[in-house]
Motif scaffolding. Structure first.
Motif, PDB file in Angstrom:
ATOM      1  N   THR A  47       0.850  -1.194   0.000  1.00 16.83           N
ATOM      2  CA  THR A  47       0.000   0.000   0.000  1.00 16.83           C
ATOM      3  C   THR A  47       0.883   1.240   0.000  1.00 16.83           C
ATOM      4  OG1 THR A  47      -1.698  -1.185   1.227  1.00 16.83           O
ATOM      5  CG2 THR A  47      -1.819   1.220   1.211  1.00 16.83           C
ATOM      6  N   LEU A  48       0.742   2.072  -1.042  1.00 18.54           N
ATOM      7  CA  LEU A  48       1.561   3.273  -1.143  1.00 18.54           C
ATOM      8  C   LEU A  48       1.004   4.416  -0.309  1.00 18.54           C
ATOM      9  CD1 LEU A  48       2.389   3.279  -4.971  1.00 18.54           C
ATOM     10  CD2 LEU A  48       3.850   2.542  -3.086  1.00 18.54           C
ATOM     11  N   CYS A  49      -0.308   4.422  -0.071  1.00 17.81           N
ATOM     12  CA  CYS A  49      -0.909   5.529   0.668  1.00 17.81           C
ATOM     13  C   CYS A  49      -2.260   5.099   1.219  1.00 17.81           C
ATOM     14  CB  CYS A  49      -1.051   6.762  -0.230  1.00 17.81           C
ATOM     15  SG  CYS A  49      -1.775   6.408  -1.842  1.00 17.81           S
ATOM     16  N   GLN A  50      -2.825   5.946   2.085  1.00 17.47           N
ATOM     17  CA  GLN A  50      -4.119   5.682   2.718  1.00 17.47           C
ATOM     18  C   GLN A  50      -5.060   6.835   2.379  1.00 17.47           C
ATOM     19  OE1 GLN A  50      -4.970   3.001   4.381  1.00 17.47           O
ATOM     20  NE2 GLN A  50      -2.961   2.010   4.544  1.00 17.47           N
ATOM     21  N   ASP A  51      -5.889   6.629   1.339  1.00 15.17           N
ATOM     22  CA  ASP A  51      -6.791   7.693   0.905  1.00 15.17           C
ATOM     23  C   ASP A  51      -7.926   7.944   1.897  1.00 15.17           C
ATOM     24  OD1 ASP A  51      -5.324   8.124  -1.379  1.00 15.17           O
ATOM     25  OD2 ASP A  51      -6.487   6.698  -2.580  1.00 15.17           O
ATOM     26  N   SER A  52      -8.154   6.984   2.786  1.00 15.00           N
ATOM     27  CA  SER A  52      -9.233   7.154   3.754  1.00 15.00           C
ATOM     28  C   SER A  52      -8.864   8.106   4.895  1.00 15.00           C
ATOM     29  CB  SER A  52      -9.625   5.795   4.338  1.00 15.00           C
ATOM     30  OG  SER A  52      -8.501   5.195   4.994  1.00 15.00           O
ATOM     31  N   ILE A  53      -7.571   8.414   5.045  1.00  9.29           N
ATOM     32  CA  ILE A  53      -7.109   9.292   6.120  1.00  9.29           C
ATOM     33  C   ILE A  53      -7.136  10.737   5.621  1.00  9.29           C
ATOM     34  CG2 ILE A  53      -5.186   9.870   7.647  1.00  9.29           C
ATOM     35  CD1 ILE A  53      -4.291   6.986   7.496  1.00  9.29           C
ATOM     36  N   PRO A  54      -7.791  11.640   6.312  1.00  8.27           N
ATOM     37  CA  PRO A  54      -7.795  13.053   5.889  1.00  8.27           C
ATOM     38  C   PRO A  54      -6.391  13.665   5.996  1.00  8.27           C
ATOM     39  CG  PRO A  54      -9.545  12.600   7.489  1.00  8.27           C
ATOM     40  CD  PRO A  54      -8.651  11.409   7.488  1.00  8.27           C
ATOM     41  N   TRP A  55      -6.145  14.676   5.156  1.00  8.21           N
ATOM     42  CA  TRP A  55      -4.848  15.344   5.189  1.00  8.21           C
ATOM     43  C   TRP A  55      -4.589  16.007   6.536  1.00  8.21           C
ATOM     44  CZ3 TRP A  55      -0.887  14.713   2.145  1.00  8.21           C
ATOM     45  CH2 TRP A  55      -1.080  14.262   0.837  1.00  8.21           C
ATOM     46  N   SER A  56      -5.638  16.563   7.139  1.00  9.58           N
ATOM     47  CA  SER A  56      -5.454  17.236   8.426  1.00  9.58           C
ATOM     48  C   SER A  56      -4.969  16.272   9.497  1.00  9.58           C
ATOM     49  CB  SER A  56      -6.773  17.887   8.858  1.00  9.58           C
ATOM     50  OG  SER A  56      -7.808  16.907   8.947  1.00  9.58           O
ATOM     51  N   VAL A  57      -5.392  15.019   9.412  1.00  7.51           N
ATOM     52  CA  VAL A  57      -4.944  14.002  10.365  1.00  7.51           C
ATOM     53  C   VAL A  57      -3.555  13.485   9.990  1.00  7.51           C
ATOM     54  CG1 VAL A  57      -5.453  11.727  11.331  1.00  7.51           C
ATOM     55  CG2 VAL A  57      -7.311  13.348  10.887  1.00  7.51           C
ATOM     56  N   ALA A  58      -3.333  13.252   8.696  1.00  8.10           N
ATOM     57  CA  ALA A  58      -2.055  12.694   8.253  1.00  8.10           C
ATOM     58  C   ALA A  58      -0.885  13.628   8.558  1.00  8.10           C
ATOM     59  CB  ALA A  58      -2.114  12.400   6.756  1.00  8.10           C
ATOM     60  N   LEU A  59      -1.082  14.929   8.366  1.00  7.71           N
ATOM     61  CA  LEU A  59       0.008  15.878   8.576  1.00  7.71           C
ATOM     62  C   LEU A  59       0.303  16.122  10.049  1.00  7.71           C
ATOM     63  CD1 LEU A  59      -0.729  18.479   5.760  1.00  7.71           C
ATOM     64  CD2 LEU A  59       0.940  16.631   5.767  1.00  7.71           C
ATOM     65  N   ARG A  60      -0.533  15.571  10.948  1.00  7.33           N
ATOM     66  CA  ARG A  60      -0.247  15.644  12.379  1.00  7.33           C
ATOM     67  C   ARG A  60       0.249  14.310  12.941  1.00  7.33           C
ATOM     68  NH1 ARG A  60      -5.217  18.727  12.654  1.00  7.33           N
ATOM     69  NH2 ARG A  60      -6.272  16.853  13.441  1.00  7.33           N
ATOM     70  N   ASP A  61       0.318  13.315  12.065  1.00  8.02           N
ATOM     71  CA  ASP A  61       0.772  11.994  12.488  1.00  8.02           C
ATOM     72  C   ASP A  61       2.286  12.020  12.692  1.00  8.02           C
ATOM     73  OD1 ASP A  61       1.337   9.339  12.910  1.00  8.02           O
ATOM     74  OD2 ASP A  61       0.137   8.607  11.226  1.00  8.02           O
ATOM     75  N   SER A  62       2.744  11.559  13.852  1.00 12.30           N
ATOM     76  CA  SER A  62       4.176  11.615  14.164  1.00 12.30           C
ATOM     77  C   SER A  62       4.995  10.718  13.245  1.00 12.30           C
ATOM     78  CB  SER A  62       4.407  11.213  15.629  1.00 12.30           C
ATOM     79  OG  SER A  62       3.933   9.884  15.864  1.00 12.30           O
ATOM     80  N   SER A  63       4.438   9.559  12.850  1.00 18.80           N
ATOM     81  CA  SER A  63       5.187   8.666  11.956  1.00 18.80           C
ATOM     82  C   SER A  63       5.359   9.289  10.571  1.00 18.80           C
ATOM     83  CB  SER A  63       4.462   7.324  11.840  1.00 18.80           C
ATOM     84  OG  SER A  63       3.166   7.484  11.278  1.00 18.80           O
ATOM     85  N   VAL A  64       4.332   9.993  10.081  1.00 22.26           N
ATOM     86  CA  VAL A  64       4.432  10.677   8.790  1.00 22.26           C
ATOM     87  C   VAL A  64       5.467  11.790   8.857  1.00 22.26           C
ATOM     88  CG1 VAL A  64       3.193  12.114   7.140  1.00 22.26           C
ATOM     89  CG2 VAL A  64       2.085  10.094   8.089  1.00 22.26           C
ATOM     90  N   LEU A  65       5.416  12.591   9.893  1.00 23.25           N
ATOM     91  CA  LEU A  65       6.365  13.694  10.045  1.00 23.25           C
ATOM     92  C   LEU A  65       7.789  13.182  10.234  1.00 23.25           C
ATOM     93  CD1 LEU A  65       4.278  16.069  12.355  1.00 23.25           C
ATOM     94  CD2 LEU A  65       4.590  16.204   9.876  1.00 23.25           C
ATOM     95  N   ARG A  66       7.935  12.069  10.958  1.00 25.26           N
ATOM     96  CA  ARG A  66       9.267  11.496  11.145  1.00 25.26           C
ATOM     97  C   ARG A  66       9.840  11.011   9.822  1.00 25.26           C
ATOM     98  NH1 ARG A  66       7.959   7.398  13.817  1.00 25.26           N
ATOM     99  NH2 ARG A  66       7.625   8.527  15.775  1.00 25.26           N
ATOM    100  N   SER A  67       9.024  10.331   9.029  1.00 26.42           N
ATOM    101  CA  SER A  67       9.488   9.844   7.723  1.00 26.42           C
ATOM    102  C   SER A  67       9.857  11.007   6.804  1.00 26.42           C
ATOM    103  CB  SER A  67       8.402   8.984   7.071  1.00 26.42           C
ATOM    104  OG  SER A  67       8.119   7.841   7.838  1.00 26.42           O
TER     105      SER A  67
END
Length: 278
Positions: A47-67
């Motif tokens: 899975t390359l991405c999760q379209d079900s997750i809103p951008w507002s939530v994804a950009l606050r995710d610590s794992s996303v920001l760490r990557s």
């Protein structure tokens, strides 16, 4: 005499090992940039991405920001190495220390920086894709189209590197000329050609841009990779009107050579004038 032979053997060994390492890194980079992303889109292996997750939530995710932070640091490492060693004061200092191996060492460090970037790159799978082709029948045909265009672009890039004298670009020709006592191979070129080579650091900007952006799905980490490398290529572009005029003249000469009929009829008038003068 023996010391000269040993020195030449050592120089050639390093240049050939450097060429092998750069070649392997280039193959890894093709896999990293093109084939891995397109293959995953065709097979759905990961899975390359999760379209079900809103951008507002994804950009606050610590794992996303760490990557994204790790990927940004890797890009900064590569661009710093690639620019710092090409900066004239640093380049002259390296030339005074490394001598004829300067170009080969530059290619080696560039390949090493790319290997580090590819080995430690962090995919961002916890955020939506910027675009994703998933509707039939385009979910099959568009990845195949991307694969074909990527293959053609890489073939064009390899051809351009061969035309631009890849042994000199990789530092092999410098070592060969040094062993034969011919000096710097760049000194055998015309001043206009030397000026062009000084400005034309990346002769494959358009093709690399297509490879970076043309994908069935664009994830957040791929956006960072494509945007950073595209901006770097644009900022490093320094061709001017004189360089473009020189390239136009050389291209016209090549086209004239292909357009000339066999048998050398284009040289007949000059030969006739020479015979008349004799």
């Amino acid at each position: 005499m023996a010391s000269v032979t040993v020195r030449g053997f050592a120089l050639c060994t390093f240049a050939l090992l450097d060429f092998a390492f750069v070649f392997i890194t280039g193959a890894d980079f093709i896999r990293f940039v093109s084939f891995r992303a397109i293959y995953h889109n065709i097979t759905g292996e990961t899975t390359l991405c999760q379209d079900s997750i809103p951008w507002s939530v994804a950009l606050r995710d610590s794992s996303v920001l760490r990557s994204l932070g790790v990927d940004l640091g890797l890009l900064a490492l590569f661009t710093t190495q690639h620019s710092l060693l090409a900066w004239p004061p640093v380049k002259q200092a390296c030339q005074s220390v490394l001598g004829v191996l300067n170009r080969a060492a530059y290619c080696f460090t560039t390949a090493m920086a790319l290997q580090i970037l590819m080995r430690f790159w962090q995919p961002v799978t916890g955020a939506p894709c910027l675009w994703s082709v998933r509707d039939a029948p385009w979910n099959i045909w568009f990845p195949l189209l991307c694969f074909t265009l990527h293959f053609l672009c890489w073939a064009i890039m390899c051809s351009i590197l061969i035309i631009f004298d890849y042994p000199e670009l990789l530092g092999i020709k410098q070592v060969y000329y040094e062993c034969l006592g011919l000096g710097d191979p760049l000194s055998h070129k015309s001043p206009r050609a030397q000026r062009l080579f000084a400005h034309l650091r990346h002769p494959v900007c358009l093709e690399l841009g297509v490879v970076l952006w043309l994908l069935p799905a664009l994830s957040l980490d791929r956006l960072l990779l494509a945007g950073a490398l595209s901006a770097y290529l644009a900022l490093a572009h320094s061709l001017d009107k004189q360089d473009l005029a020189y390239l136009s003249v050389q291209l016209n000469r090549k086209l004239q050579l292909f357009a000339e009929p066999q048998g050398g009829s284009a040289a007949d008038p000059q030969d006739n004038n020479n015979h008349k003068q004799k």
